[in-house]
Write a protein that holds these residues in place. Structure first.
Motif, PDB file in Angstrom:
ATOM      1  N   ASP A  20       0.873  -1.173   0.000  1.00  0.00           N
ATOM      2  CA  ASP A  20       0.000   0.000   0.000  1.00  0.00           C
ATOM      3  C   ASP A  20       0.916   1.230   0.000  1.00  0.00           C
ATOM      4  N   LYS A  67       0.565   4.361  -0.540  1.00  0.00           N
ATOM      5  CA  LYS A  67       0.130   5.566   0.166  1.00  0.00           C
ATOM      6  C   LYS A  67       0.456   5.452   1.665  1.00  0.00           C
ATOM      7  N   TYR A  68       0.172   4.275   2.213  1.00  0.00           N
ATOM      8  CA  TYR A  68       0.412   4.054   3.641  1.00  0.00           C
ATOM      9  C   TYR A  68       1.915   4.035   3.958  1.00  0.00           C
ATOM     10  N   ALA A 116       4.359   5.327   2.213  1.00  0.00           N
ATOM     11  CA  ALA A 116       4.914   6.670   1.995  1.00  0.00           C
ATOM     12  C   ALA A 116       4.623   7.558   3.205  1.00  0.00           C
ATOM     13  N   HIS A 117       3.463   7.380   3.792  1.00  0.00           N
ATOM     14  CA  HIS A 117       3.141   8.142   5.006  1.00  0.00           C
ATOM     15  C   HIS A 117       4.080   7.761   6.140  1.00  0.00           C
ATOM     16  N   THR A 166       2.502  12.715  -5.170  1.00  0.00           N
ATOM     17  CA  THR A 166       1.342  13.123  -5.964  1.00  0.00           C
ATOM     18  C   THR A 166       0.620  11.853  -6.408  1.00  0.00           C
ATOM     19  N   PRO A 167      -0.676  11.955  -6.786  1.00  0.00           N
ATOM     20  CA  PRO A 167      -1.394  10.750  -7.245  1.00  0.00           C
ATOM     21  C   PRO A 167      -0.658  10.070  -8.394  1.00  0.00           C
ATOM     22  N   GLU A 192       2.218   8.098  -7.057  1.00  0.00           N
ATOM     23  CA  GLU A 192       1.748   6.872  -6.381  1.00  0.00           C
ATOM     24  C   GLU A 192       1.529   5.739  -7.382  1.00  0.00           C
ATOM     25  N   SER A 230       3.825   2.370  -7.421  1.00  0.00           N
ATOM     26  CA  SER A 230       3.207   1.047  -7.200  1.00  0.00           C
ATOM     27  C   SER A 230       3.681   0.069  -8.265  1.00  0.00           C
ATOM     28  N   THR A 274       6.582  15.788   5.468  1.00  0.00           N
ATOM     29  CA  THR A 274       6.033  15.137   4.282  1.00  0.00           C
ATOM     30  C   THR A 274       6.189  16.018   3.051  1.00  0.00           C
TER      31      THR A 274
END
Lengths: 95, 489
Positions: free
Chosen positions: A7, A9-10, A12-13, A20-21, A24, A28, B344
């Motif tokens: 995942d 997004k997770y 990266a957090h 950016t979308p 992502e 992936s 971030t």
């Protein structure tokens, strides 16, 4: 250890990296390819093999507990993006 | 031209006062002005500062300081942008460090200055040393002096290109998975990765702390021996540096290689190896046999797992090391409402795609639920890879392989496919995982276009003297190191 369950997004957090979308999506795809390749390590039987964290293992490297010269305060602060009164400025943490 | 000469040639001329250090440094600066618009080995350099150091060296020479006291007196040596030089920029090929100026010298820089070197320039590199082509730099690409449409290798692409284009007499780079040896091979110069712990890492911006080592790029083996002697040794500021005595590496270059055993690993002469590279390495093996070395067939059975192991271990360590780039104490900052948002945004804007990819991969393999499956397993495979080498060294004095599976590839050829790029390090990566020493030296050229081919010798931990002896004997019996690229417009 499925290759595609990352995942992005997770993770990266967790890594504190804003994506950016578009990033992502690309990330992936690339990571799925790399993780697929890494799967080959599963072919090996590593039962009973000790892990190597360091090729030249040295433990408890100590020195006498005496004061030595170190970077001056001003030099240590010299690259700060925001500072005041000899301190780093950061966003408010406590309400 | 003075900038084309080796350290050994230059020190004897400087000692005779036949030339001055200023003339020599000026010759390098002139060459940079002539070719670096095309090559772009340097992110920046400070001519006035370099000339001031050269003048200081000339004063010392006039005052009777000898090369026995200061072995690099007046020799211009340029530095990869990942090593701290006090008062000069340090960017690691990244945007995220902004206008960072190093407040102190790396230990290798202190040692080079103490040896009298003219330490100058910031050499281009893949961002945070993550890459094999110098295409991930935030400061533009570096071009291979042998063919400007091709990459110089990486991550120390600027260090290799600067030596190949005679913009510096020697350079320093770093090697985490081949970042000295692979660009040295692709640019036709000598590149040495010392044993882990041989050279202090203090003042080197860490990528993967259990794999990183600093080493020299030179025009020949003798110069590599000279430079290694200067930068090696234990440093209380790096607890992973080893208190192993530093031998006289130049004295080891005695040509006495008769009876030394060279291992030829069968796993390195398969799949993906370019036929011209294979032919050049085969010829080098024959040459060693002719020089009296004994060639022994060996096996390093876990070779095929090295790239996968590396991309877990190195990215895991990188994810921790690069946490320090958070916009608080140095570098660029992108403001946010709270610290998390600041981090971030700062890291999202400051890191390039490859660095983000590796930090995220490293974070993933360390994250809860995946640690055992990825990181712990990779550490165990690392043990198997290290044992392969330790077993081989019971039979042989060094191992002989190609440095890279192909000669320099075209700019852009692999930049869209990270896995293909990673696989170009297939022959160099095991050395770092095992913590042993390695060197790349020229062993021929492809026919058309004419591109350098590199030979890799891998040595025992702290076996650099034997490696240099073997490399020197081959070099002295072959013409490759005397070849220069065509003049660059």
């Amino acid at each position: 250890m499925a290759a595609t369950d990352i995942d992005v997004k997770y993770v990266a957090h967790l890594a504190r990296i804003g994506l950016t979308p578009d990033e992502e999506v690309k990330m992936s795809a690339h990571l799925a390819g790399i993780l697929g390749y890494i799967e080959k390590l599963k072919e090996l039987d590593v039962t009973g093999v000790e892990p190597t964290a360091h090729a030249v293992p040295m433990v408890n490297v100590l020195r006498p507990d005496v004061v030595r010269p170190s970077l001056a305060h001003e030099a240590a602060m010299s690259n700060a993006p925001a500072k005041a009164n000899g301190l780093f400025l950061v966003p408010k943490i406590v309400e | 031209m003075l900038n084309q000469l080796t350290i050994s040639e230059l020190t004897s001329r400087l000692a005779r006062r036949d030339i001055s250090a200023r003339e020599l440094t000026q010759a390098c600066l002139d060459q940079i002005a002539r070719v670096d618009g095309t090559v772009h080995a340097f992110i920046s350099h400070d001519p006035a500062d370099a000339l001031a150091q050269a003048d200081a060296a000339d004063h010392e020479l006039a005052a009777g300081v000898t090369f026995a006291q200061k072995p690099l007196l007046g020799i211009p040596i340029a530095i990869k942008d990942v090593l701290a030089v006090k008062g000069h920029p340090l960017n690691c090929g990244s945007k995220i460090l902004g206008k960072f100026i190093s407040p102190y010298d790396a230990t290798v820089i202190e040692k080079m200055k103490a040896a009298g070197a003219v330490v100058f320039g910031r050499l281009n590199m893949d961002e945070f040393a993550m890459g094999s082509s110098t295409e991930t730099s935030a400061f533009g690409i570096t071009r291979n002096p042998w063919d400007p449409s091709r990459i110089p290798g990486g991550s120390s692409g600027g260090s290799a290109a600067a030596v190949a284009a005679d913009e510096a007499i020697a350079t320093l780079g770093t090697d985490t998975g081949g970042s000295i040896r692979q660009p040295a091979a692709l640019c036709g110069c000598v590149g040495l990765k010392p044993t882990y712990g041989r050279v202090s890492r203090y003042g080197l911006t860490a990528f993967a702390s259990s794999l990183d080592q600093i080493g020299p790029f030179t025009k020949n083996i003798e110069d590599a021996a000279r430079l290694l002697g200067v930068i090696s040794g234990h440093d209380p500021k790096d607890s992973t540096s080893v208190a192993e005595p530093v031998p006289d590496y130049v004295a080891a270059l005695d040509g006495q290689i008769r009876g030394l055993k060279l291992g030829l690993p069968k796993e390195y002469l398969i799949g993906g190896l370019d036929p011209e590279v294979k032919a050049a390495v085969d010829a080098a093996v024959k040459q060693y046999a002719a020089l009296g070395a004994e060639i022994v067939d060996i096996s390093l059975p876990h070779t095929d797992y090295a790239v996968a192991t590396y991309y877990i271990v190195a990215t895991a360590e990188a994810s921790a090391n690069l946490a320090r780039f958070d916009g608080i104490r140095y570098g660029q900052r992108v403001d946010g409402a709270d610290p998390i948002e600041l981090y971030t945004r700062t890291r999202g804007a400051g890191f390039g795609a490859e660095v983000k990819r590796r930090i995220i991969l490293g974070t993933y393999v360390l994250s809860s639920g995946y640690y055992d499956a990825y990181y712990l397993r990779a550490q165990k495979v690392r043990t198997l890879i290290r044992n392969d080498f330790l077993n081989a060294f019971k039979q042989v004095d060094a191992i002989i392989t190609p440095t890279a599976p192909t000669a320099a590839f075209k700019i852009g050829e692999k930049s869209g496919d990270p896995l293909q790029m990673y696989l170009s390090d297939i022959f160099t990566i095991s050395c770092n995982l095992a913590g042993i020493s390695g060197i790349s030296l020229p062993c021929g050229f492809t026919r058309s276009p004419k591109l350098p081919i590199g030979l890799q010798l891998l040595g025992q931990p702290f076996g650099e003297a034997t490696l240099l002896k073997l490399a020197h004997a081959y070099e002295q019996s072959t013409p490759w190191h005397r070849e220069k690229p065509a003049p660059i417009a």
